[in-house]
Scaffold this active site. Structure first.
Site, PDB file in Angstrom:
ATOM      1  CE  LYS A  89      -4.045  -1.919   2.360  1.00 22.43           C
ATOM      2  NZ  LYS A  89      -5.090  -1.682   3.362  1.00 22.43           N
ATOM      3  CG  ASP A  95      -8.033   0.658   3.531  1.00 17.01           C
ATOM      4  OD1 ASP A  95      -8.833  -0.181   3.078  1.00 17.01           O
ATOM      5  OD2 ASP A  95      -6.797   0.574   3.379  1.00 17.01           O
ATOM      6  N   GLY A 114      -4.263   2.956  18.966  1.00 13.49           N
ATOM      7  CA  GLY A 114      -3.312   2.582  17.918  1.00 13.49           C
ATOM      8  C   GLY A 114      -3.091   3.725  16.948  1.00 13.49           C
ATOM      9  N   GLY A 128      -1.081   3.073  13.722  1.00 17.90           N
ATOM     10  CA  GLY A 128      -0.399   2.509  12.561  1.00 17.90           C
ATOM     11  C   GLY A 128      -1.082   2.922  11.266  1.00 17.90           C
ATOM     12  CE1 TYR A 178     -11.874  -7.732   7.568  1.00 11.55           C
ATOM     13  CE2 TYR A 178     -12.755  -9.954   7.345  1.00 11.55           C
ATOM     14  CZ  TYR A 178     -11.931  -8.937   6.900  1.00 11.55           C
ATOM     15  OH  TYR A 178     -11.154  -9.142   5.785  1.00 11.55           O
ATOM     16  N   GLY A 216     -15.590  -4.675  12.412  1.00  7.24           N
ATOM     17  CA  GLY A 216     -14.825  -4.288  11.230  1.00  7.24           C
ATOM     18  C   GLY A 216     -15.346  -4.817   9.901  1.00  7.24           C
TER      19      GLY A 216
HETATM   20  P1  ATR Z   1      -1.809  -1.542  10.708  1.00  2.00           P
HETATM   21  O1  ATR Z   1      -1.419  -1.169   9.309  1.00  2.00           O
HETATM   22  O2  ATR Z   1      -2.714  -2.743  10.791  1.00  2.00           O
HETATM   23  O3  ATR Z   1      -2.346  -0.381  11.472  1.00  2.00           O
HETATM   24  P2  ATR Z   1       0.767  -1.231  11.971  1.00  2.00           P
HETATM   25  O4  ATR Z   1       1.061  -0.069  11.066  1.00  2.00           O
HETATM   26  O5  ATR Z   1       1.836  -2.219  12.238  1.00  2.00           O
HETATM   27  O6  ATR Z   1      -0.469  -2.053  11.432  1.00  2.00           O
HETATM   28  O7  ATR Z   1       0.238  -0.605  13.379  1.00  2.00           O
HETATM   29  C1  ATR Z   1      -0.148  -1.412  14.427  1.00  2.00           C
HETATM   30  C2  ATR Z   1      -0.674  -0.535  15.588  1.00  2.00           C
HETATM   31  O8  ATR Z   1      -1.154  -1.413  16.601  1.00  2.00           O
HETATM   32  C3  ATR Z   1       0.378   0.339  16.243  1.00  2.00           C
HETATM   33  O9  ATR Z   1      -0.238   1.480  16.785  1.00  2.00           O
HETATM   34  C4  ATR Z   1       0.896  -0.586  17.352  1.00  2.00           C
HETATM   35  O10 ATR Z   1       1.484   0.086  18.437  1.00  2.00           O
HETATM   36  P3  ATR Z   1       3.047   0.556  18.395  1.00  2.00           P
HETATM   37  O11 ATR Z   1       3.071   1.821  17.589  1.00  2.00           O
HETATM   38  O12 ATR Z   1       3.403   0.779  19.808  1.00  2.00           O
HETATM   39  O13 ATR Z   1       3.799  -0.579  17.764  1.00  2.00           O
HETATM   40  C5  ATR Z   1      -0.383  -1.241  17.787  1.00  2.00           C
HETATM   41  N1  ATR Z   1      -0.166  -2.556  18.391  1.00  2.00           N
HETATM   42  C6  ATR Z   1       0.149  -3.709  17.743  1.00  2.00           C
HETATM   43  N2  ATR Z   1       0.272  -4.731  18.614  1.00  2.00           N
HETATM   44  C7  ATR Z   1       0.026  -4.212  19.854  1.00  2.00           C
HETATM   45  C8  ATR Z   1      -0.027  -4.751  21.178  1.00  2.00           C
HETATM   46  N3  ATR Z   1       0.207  -6.051  21.399  1.00  2.00           N
HETATM   47  N4  ATR Z   1      -0.340  -3.923  22.181  1.00  2.00           N
HETATM   48  C9  ATR Z   1      -0.587  -2.613  21.968  1.00  2.00           C
HETATM   49  N5  ATR Z   1      -0.558  -2.031  20.747  1.00  2.00           N
HETATM   50  C10 ATR Z   1      -0.251  -2.821  19.698  1.00  2.00           C
END
Ligand code: ATR
Length: 289
Positions: free
Chosen positions: A76, A112, A137, A139, A233, A254
């Site tokens: 992406k 999205d 989150g 990400g 989901y 979702g």
């Molecule tokens: P996506 O594209 O699905 O959003 P990503 O860019 O890897 O995936 O982002 C994942 C998000 O979920 C991030 O905000 C991550 O927190 P960090 O920035 O601290 O890494 C959060 N996340 C993933 N696993 C987690 C966990 N076990 N506990 C808390 N936050 C989590």
């Protein structure tokens, strides 16, 4: 215009989804059902594209006369280097999930975030203006959602993230788009106590199959007036949603995000309203087998 493969009596419309891996995708079933429901000749196929072949694959859209494609994990972000035009929102979000081929000119969009917001409005909160929203989150998924959310003029958006610096960076980047703040996980109880929150959105993968008993935030913080939404989901009802429901919160999963991101893409490609219910039914059925 300029797509030679449109309309009855002409060549069928070619569509697909590029990703790696791609075998589990539910997009072909959903879009083929949509094409059938609106009576358009066309087909949507899974396309297994490795990173080193992405540029060639994107050129192939024009060479083969595809009307468009979806782009999924892990392409992406990289795909933005290979399209001709990037829609303003996709540029800000930093990711493209939908490409439209207009006579050889490829435009990249991000459906999205707007897909999620359309789903949230249709299924849970018709008017998001003036609402106080907590997003868990920050990400890639969160970027699309927060950007689209800010267009709806919420009263405030608070981003909570395990790594608080990342949330701070996002809040700073989009400060000009609305009232957006951040906090760390350890400050969450205080935030819930001091700030009115209408909607909680989990954008992390915490609670997704197979680790279904995990919670992204403590469920004890939730209050019955809150709408609790989870991008996950699989399962349809995460532990967070299950706990929220038992407290009396309205819940939103979702599935709609997946359906509506596809609906926007379908509308860009075909110029017709997407047959939402036909699309939702196919995805639901595929989840239940
Ligand atoms: P996506 O594209 O699905 O959003 P990503 O860019 O890897 O995936 O982002 C994942 C998000 O979920 C991030 O905000 C991550 O927190 P960090 O920035 O601290 O890494 C959060 N996340 C993933 N696993 C987690 C966990 N076990 N506990 C808390 N936050 C989590």
């Amino acid at each position: 215009m300029g797509n030679e493969r449109k309309g009855p009596g002409e060549l069928p419309m070619l569509l697909g989804v590029m990703g790696d891996p791609i075998s589990q995708t539910k997009s072909p079933a959903m879009h083929n059902a949509a094409l059938q429901a609106v009576g358009m000749a066309g087909t949507y196929v899974p396309l297994h594209v490795r990173k080193e072949r992405l540029e060639d694959a994107i050129r192939g859209i024009v060479a083969l006369g595809y009307r468009g494609v979806n782009v999924t994990v892990p392409h992406k972000v990289d795909v933005m280097s290979y399209v001709d035009v990037i829609d303003e929102a996709a540029k800000e979000i930093g990711a493209v999930n939908t490409i439209v081929n207009d006579g050889g000119i490829l435009t990249g969009y991000n459906t999205d975030g707007i897909g999620y917001i359309r789903s949230l409005k249709e299924e849970a909160v018709p008017d998001l203006s003036g609402k106080h929203v907590l997003v868990v989150g920050c990400g890639g998924a969160a970027r699309g959602i927060v950007y689209a959310l800010l267009q709806e003029k919420p009263a405030s958006v608070i981003i909570v993230n395990r790594t608080v610096q990342k949330a701070q960076e996002l809040a700073d980047e989009w400060a000009h788009l609305g009232t957006i703040r951040c906090c760390g996980m350890e400050e969450l109880a205080q935030v819930f106590q001091n700030q009115h929150i209408d909607i909680v959105i989990n954008t992390t993968s915490v609670g997704m199959y197979p680790k279904m008993d995990e919670l992204p935030i403590s469920a004890e913080l939730l209050l019955p007036h809150m709408v609790v939404s989870d991008l996950i989901y699989n399962p349809l009802k995460t532990e967070l949603l299950s706990r929220a429901e038992s407290i009396g919160c309205r819940i939103h999963n979702g599935l709609g995000m997946f359906v509506y991101q596809g609906a926007y893409a379908f509308e860009y490609w075909t110029g017709r309203p997407a047959p939402i219910e036909a699309m939702r039914t196919v995805v639901l059925n595929s989840l239940q087998v």
